[in-house]
Design an enzyme around this catalytic site. Sequence first.
Site, PDB file in Angstrom:
ATOM      1  N   ILE A 152      60.000  11.943 -40.001  1.00  0.00           N
ATOM      2  CA  ILE A 152      58.522  12.080 -40.547  1.00  0.00           C
ATOM      3  C   ILE A 152      58.475  11.338 -41.888  1.00  0.00           C
ATOM      4  O   ILE A 152      59.441  11.287 -42.857  1.00  0.00           O
ATOM      5  CB  ILE A 152      58.448  13.680 -41.320  1.00  0.00           C
ATOM      6  CG1 ILE A 152      58.835  14.631 -39.982  1.00  0.00           C
ATOM      7  CG2 ILE A 152      57.136  13.932 -41.880  1.00  0.00           C
ATOM      8  CD1 ILE A 152      57.589  14.830 -38.900  1.00  0.00           C
ATOM      9  N   LEU A 153      57.357  10.548 -42.030  1.00  0.00           N
ATOM     10  CA  LEU A 153      57.028   9.498 -43.005  1.00  0.00           C
ATOM     11  C   LEU A 153      56.390  10.427 -44.366  1.00  0.00           C
ATOM     12  O   LEU A 153      55.654  11.201 -44.028  1.00  0.00           O
ATOM     13  CB  LEU A 153      56.218   8.412 -42.793  1.00  0.00           C
ATOM     14  CG  LEU A 153      56.975   7.610 -41.462  1.00  0.00           C
ATOM     15  CD1 LEU A 153      55.988   6.665 -41.009  1.00  0.00           C
ATOM     16  CD2 LEU A 153      57.959   6.727 -42.275  1.00  0.00           C
ATOM     17  N   THR A 171      52.978   6.371 -31.811  1.00  0.00           N
ATOM     18  CA  THR A 171      52.790   6.539 -30.461  1.00  0.00           C
ATOM     19  C   THR A 171      53.740   8.175 -29.977  1.00  0.00           C
ATOM     20  O   THR A 171      54.847   8.347 -30.303  1.00  0.00           O
ATOM     21  CB  THR A 171      53.245   5.509 -29.490  1.00  0.00           C
ATOM     22  OG1 THR A 171      53.231   6.090 -27.920  1.00  0.00           O
ATOM     23  CG2 THR A 171      54.376   4.918 -29.550  1.00  0.00           C
ATOM     24  N   HIS A 172      52.869   8.774 -29.418  1.00  0.00           N
ATOM     25  CA  HIS A 172      53.420  10.137 -29.189  1.00  0.00           C
ATOM     26  C   HIS A 172      53.250  10.443 -27.547  1.00  0.00           C
ATOM     27  O   HIS A 172      52.209  10.249 -27.000  1.00  0.00           O
ATOM     28  CB  HIS A 172      52.645  11.295 -29.966  1.00  0.00           C
ATOM     29  CG  HIS A 172      52.811  12.809 -29.734  1.00  0.00           C
ATOM     30  ND1 HIS A 172      54.072  13.201 -30.150  1.00  0.00           N
ATOM     31  CD2 HIS A 172      52.598  13.567 -28.859  1.00  0.00           C
ATOM     32  CE1 HIS A 172      54.308  14.349 -30.108  1.00  0.00           C
ATOM     33  NE2 HIS A 172      53.472  14.788 -29.111  1.00  0.00           N
ATOM     34  N   ASP A 195      49.447  10.550 -40.632  1.00  0.00           N
ATOM     35  CA  ASP A 195      49.099  11.197 -41.863  1.00  0.00           C
ATOM     36  C   ASP A 195      50.240  12.046 -42.366  1.00  0.00           C
ATOM     37  O   ASP A 195      51.398  11.885 -41.985  1.00  0.00           O
ATOM     38  CB  ASP A 195      47.661  11.817 -41.935  1.00  0.00           C
ATOM     39  CG  ASP A 195      47.546  12.935 -41.106  1.00  0.00           C
ATOM     40  OD1 ASP A 195      48.730  13.392 -40.401  1.00  0.00           O
ATOM     41  OD2 ASP A 195      46.752  13.515 -40.762  1.00  0.00           O
ATOM     42  N   ALA A 196      49.923  12.736 -43.406  1.00  0.00           N
ATOM     43  CA  ALA A 196      51.066  13.454 -43.930  1.00  0.00           C
ATOM     44  C   ALA A 196      51.136  14.759 -42.960  1.00  0.00           C
ATOM     45  O   ALA A 196      52.512  15.258 -43.422  1.00  0.00           O
ATOM     46  CB  ALA A 196      50.673  14.370 -45.258  1.00  0.00           C
ATOM     47  N   ASP A 249      51.896  14.644 -36.319  1.00  0.00           N
ATOM     48  CA  ASP A 249      51.327  13.904 -35.459  1.00  0.00           C
ATOM     49  C   ASP A 249      49.799  14.594 -35.311  1.00  0.00           C
ATOM     50  O   ASP A 249      49.179  15.291 -34.450  1.00  0.00           O
ATOM     51  CB  ASP A 249      51.950  14.487 -33.863  1.00  0.00           C
ATOM     52  CG  ASP A 249      52.964  14.125 -34.021  1.00  0.00           C
ATOM     53  OD1 ASP A 249      53.458  12.799 -34.289  1.00  0.00           O
ATOM     54  OD2 ASP A 249      54.095  14.702 -33.170  1.00  0.00           O
ATOM     55  N   ARG A 289      65.224  12.222 -49.914  1.00  0.00           N
ATOM     56  CA  ARG A 289      64.126  11.854 -48.992  1.00  0.00           C
ATOM     57  C   ARG A 289      63.201  10.991 -49.711  1.00  0.00           C
ATOM     58  O   ARG A 289      62.650  10.090 -49.035  1.00  0.00           O
ATOM     59  CB  ARG A 289      63.688  13.032 -48.501  1.00  0.00           C
ATOM     60  CG  ARG A 289      63.084  12.867 -47.006  1.00  0.00           C
ATOM     61  CD  ARG A 289      62.846  13.986 -46.257  1.00  0.00           C
ATOM     62  NE  ARG A 289      62.061  13.223 -44.944  1.00  0.00           N
ATOM     63  CZ  ARG A 289      62.731  13.400 -43.730  1.00  0.00           C
ATOM     64  NH1 ARG A 289      63.660  14.315 -43.584  1.00  0.00           N
ATOM     65  NH2 ARG A 289      62.350  12.834 -42.611  1.00  0.00           N
TER      66      ARG A 289
HETATM   67  C1  GRF Z   1      58.637   7.586 -26.671  1.00  0.00           C
HETATM   68  O1  GRF Z   1      58.108   8.395 -25.768  1.00  0.00           O
HETATM   69  C2  GRF Z   1      57.927   7.871 -28.101  1.00  0.00           C
HETATM   70  O2  GRF Z   1      56.598   8.218 -27.817  1.00  0.00           O
HETATM   71  C3  GRF Z   1      58.746   9.061 -28.625  1.00  0.00           C
HETATM   72  O3  GRF Z   1      60.083   8.511 -28.256  1.00  0.00           O
HETATM   73  C4  GRF Z   1      59.954   7.634 -27.165  1.00  0.00           C
HETATM   74  C5  GRF Z   1      60.744   6.315 -27.560  1.00  0.00           C
HETATM   75  O4  GRF Z   1      61.126   5.493 -26.609  1.00  0.00           O
HETATM   76  N1  GRF Z   1      58.489   9.436 -29.858  1.00  0.00           N
HETATM   77  P1  GRF Z   1      61.991   4.325 -26.511  1.00  0.00           P
HETATM   78  O5  GRF Z   1      63.104   4.450 -27.527  1.00  0.00           O
HETATM   79  O6  GRF Z   1      60.843   3.271 -27.071  1.00  0.00           O
HETATM   80  O7  GRF Z   1      62.386   3.921 -25.176  1.00  0.00           O
END
Ligand code: GRF
Length: 184
Positions: A80-81, A96-97, A129-130, A133, A55
């Site tokens: 996870i990065l 984006t979550h 970050d580490a 989310d 990894r």
């Molecule tokens: C998004 O809801 C993102 O937040 C989540 O996976 C989804 C990605 O959707 N981690 P897509 O592959 O861009 O359609």
Amino acid sequence: MVLVSGTGSLLQNIIDNQDNSYRVIKVVADKPCPGIERAQDAGIPAEVVPLGADRAQWNKDLVEAVGAADIVVSAGFMKILGAEFLASFEGRTINTHPALLPSFPGAHGVRDALAYGVKVTGSTVHFVDAGVDTGRIIAQRAITIEPEDDEASLHERIKSVERELIVQVLRAAHVQDQQLIIEI
Ligand code: GRF
């Protein structure tokens, strides 16, 4: 620079809304996926960096693949990065979550919100970050959960909000002294 793992519909909206405030210079995925094809269709360099047994080496390979990008956007990137990646890109990597953090972090934010029974959920753009989310929140947008929602319908409505929010954040972002400044 955008990291993806799957469908890439967020990536598509990021690509479609490029203007003189940002350009996607490369797309990197951890496996072959439609997101990579979307990049290729748009004429954007794309690379798959598969996660192997090592990894730490994978994180170094990702740094190599990302190259000279100013900003890294994790848009549906489901890995996870690690420290080796963040050593180069912490402060310039955003994710984006599909939930209102700090509620419902992790890979099943939509399912977990539905199962808990909250009435409002949404989308969060945050620094990576580490932790999982846990990075500083940049922007959020809420949506109402309807009684008839299932995981798929709710996720689709959240994604329509996510697609707009990530573009809004990118348009408001610039890099100064290797740190991302977002005036939103
Ligand atoms: C998004 O809801 C993102 O937040 C989540 O996976 C989804 C990605 O959707 N981690 P897509 O592959 O861009 O359609």
